[in-house]
Design an enzyme around this catalytic site. Structure first.
Site, PDB file in Angstrom:
ATOM      1  N   LYS A 206       0.825  -1.211   0.000  1.00  0.00           N
ATOM      2  CA  LYS A 206       0.000   0.000   0.000  1.00  0.00           C
ATOM      3  C   LYS A 206       0.858   1.261   0.000  1.00  0.00           C
ATOM      4  CE  LYS A 206      -4.022  -2.118   2.190  1.00  0.00           C
ATOM      5  NZ  LYS A 206      -4.931  -2.107   3.349  1.00  0.00           N
TER       6      LYS A 206
ATOM      7  N   LYS B 153      -5.845 -10.470  -5.560  1.00  0.00           N
ATOM      8  CA  LYS B 153      -7.074 -10.704  -4.812  1.00  0.00           C
ATOM      9  C   LYS B 153      -8.223  -9.850  -5.345  1.00  0.00           C
ATOM     10  CE  LYS B 153      -7.782  -8.941  -0.712  1.00  0.00           C
ATOM     11  NZ  LYS B 153      -7.831  -8.643   0.737  1.00  0.00           N
TER      12      LYS B 153
ATOM     13  N   LYS C 271     -12.072  -5.138  -2.481  1.00  0.00           N
ATOM     14  CA  LYS C 271     -13.169  -4.193  -2.580  1.00  0.00           C
ATOM     15  C   LYS C 271     -12.703  -2.771  -2.843  1.00  0.00           C
ATOM     16  CE  LYS C 271     -13.501  -3.950   2.481  1.00  0.00           C
ATOM     17  NZ  LYS C 271     -12.457  -4.980   2.688  1.00  0.00           N
TER      18      LYS C 271
END
Length: 350
Positions: free
Chosen positions: A112, A197, A200
């Site tokens: 991130k 992955k 969301k």
């Protein structure tokens, strides 16, 4: 009973991966076999740039979808993280035991932080330290088991390490938790990039099936899923991640085995059609219940209010014990709940 804790971060619309990898098991197994707490971890959503109104909206939507997925507030505790102060109270204490090296080794921090820097943004300190807040989420409740996907097991290991370290230095205070990953579809992958992955907060919408996608949208996304140039359907997650992802999704929806299912299909088209049908049927009752709950927002708010009260009552004794163990002076209790407490004369003159 065994105590279970897990949470959902409101950084995007919940996905098929969230449901198959976590939420369905919470409803079908964990709330019936354990003393279970399920939390919308909204404080974790503040570690990156965000729209405050969107975080509130997604938090409410996540709570509604948790209930729509089958969580029963009579069987488990559903609440919002920021409604229970014990999470942040405990987090600072645990920061005093965690090390800089531990934080910087976290895989999600590395990924991130690199993404934020790539966008030209600055990396917030909370992005580095949020695994400690996650440890506080877990340890505050005397959690025994944390049902997570394989991408979160490193964080549970950190919580275990911190719990052991605290107990050794200051006396036994915390239960040492363990991760309990699901057996199938622990990590549903992106349909357009099956090496990543199905997240969301990802921006690649065509590769993500959202829980509230209409059936025709679900079918279109799955029929366009990336496979490969081979003609046979084989389950090989390493060499052939695209077909393997579809087989794992189909297996999770139907209760089958991905390896065995691979022998049923001769073409990717047939596999995609059956997977799309299975996903639509799995999502149908969740979407129907979600529509019902949206007509009664007061019910959802009441569940979250009651859940926060229960969670607070469970967490406070452990967090208070940690404050005492680490050496902090207990706050003096005011007489009659704060009325009529004596104020000491400290000799200040005009």
């Amino acid at each position: 009973m065994t105590r279970v804790f897990s949470g959902i971060k409101p950084t995007g619309h919940l996905t098929l991966g969230n449901y198959l990898g976590a939420m369905r098991r919470w409803a079908a197994v964990d709330q019936h076999q354990s003393d279970a707490l399920f939390c919308i971890v909204d404080l974790h959503a503040l570690t990156v740039d965000h729209d405050p109104a969107r975080v509130r909206r997604l938090s409410r939507q996540a709570a509604t979808l948790l209930l729509a997925s089958g969580l029963d507030p009579h069987l488990c505790t559903v609440f919002v993280q920021s409604h229970v102060d014990e999470h942040t109270r405990l987090s600072y204490l645990l920061e005093c035991l965690a090390t800089d090296g531990e934080m910087r080794r976290m895989i999600q921090y590395k990924e991130k932080a690199a993404r934020e820097r790539g966008r030209g943004g600055s990396v917030r300190l909370s992005l580095l330290t949020y695994p400690v807040l996650m440890a506080a989420d877990i340890l505050a409740y005397g959690t025994d088991q944390v049902p997570v996907g394989d991408d979160q097991t490193q964080h549970v290991e950190l919580a275990r390490d911190i719990a052991v370290r605290f107990n050794q230095r200051y006396g036994h205070t915390f239960v040492v938790p363990r991760a309990t990953p699901p057996q199938v579809a622990a990590r549903v992958m992106n349909l357009q990039d099956p090496t990543s992955k199905m997240g969301k907060s990802d921006d690649s919408g065509p590769g993500i099936v959202y829980l509230l996608d209409e059936p025709d949208v679900v079918r279109r996304k799955i029929m366009r899923a990336v496979t490969d140039s081979a003609r046979d359907v084989v389950y090989d997650p390493e060499a052939r991640p695209g077909p393997a992802n579809l087989l794992e999704i189909l297996a999770a929806c139907t209760g089958g085995n991905p390896s065995e299912l691979s022998g049923v299909y001769e073409t990717y088209g047939a596999l995609k059609r059956d997977t799309a049908d299975a996903v639509v049927e799995v999502l149908r009752p969740v979407q129907e219940r979600h529509r019902e709950l949206c007509t009664d927002p007061g019910y959802v708010e009441g569940v979250l209010r009651d859940g926060a009260e229960r969670a607070r009552a469970m967490a406070r004794p452990t967090v208070d014990a940690a404050y005492r163990a680490i050496g902090l002076l207990p706050a003096a209790e005011a007489e009659d709940a704060g009325v009529g407490a004596a104020v000491p004369d400290i000799g200040v003159t005009a």
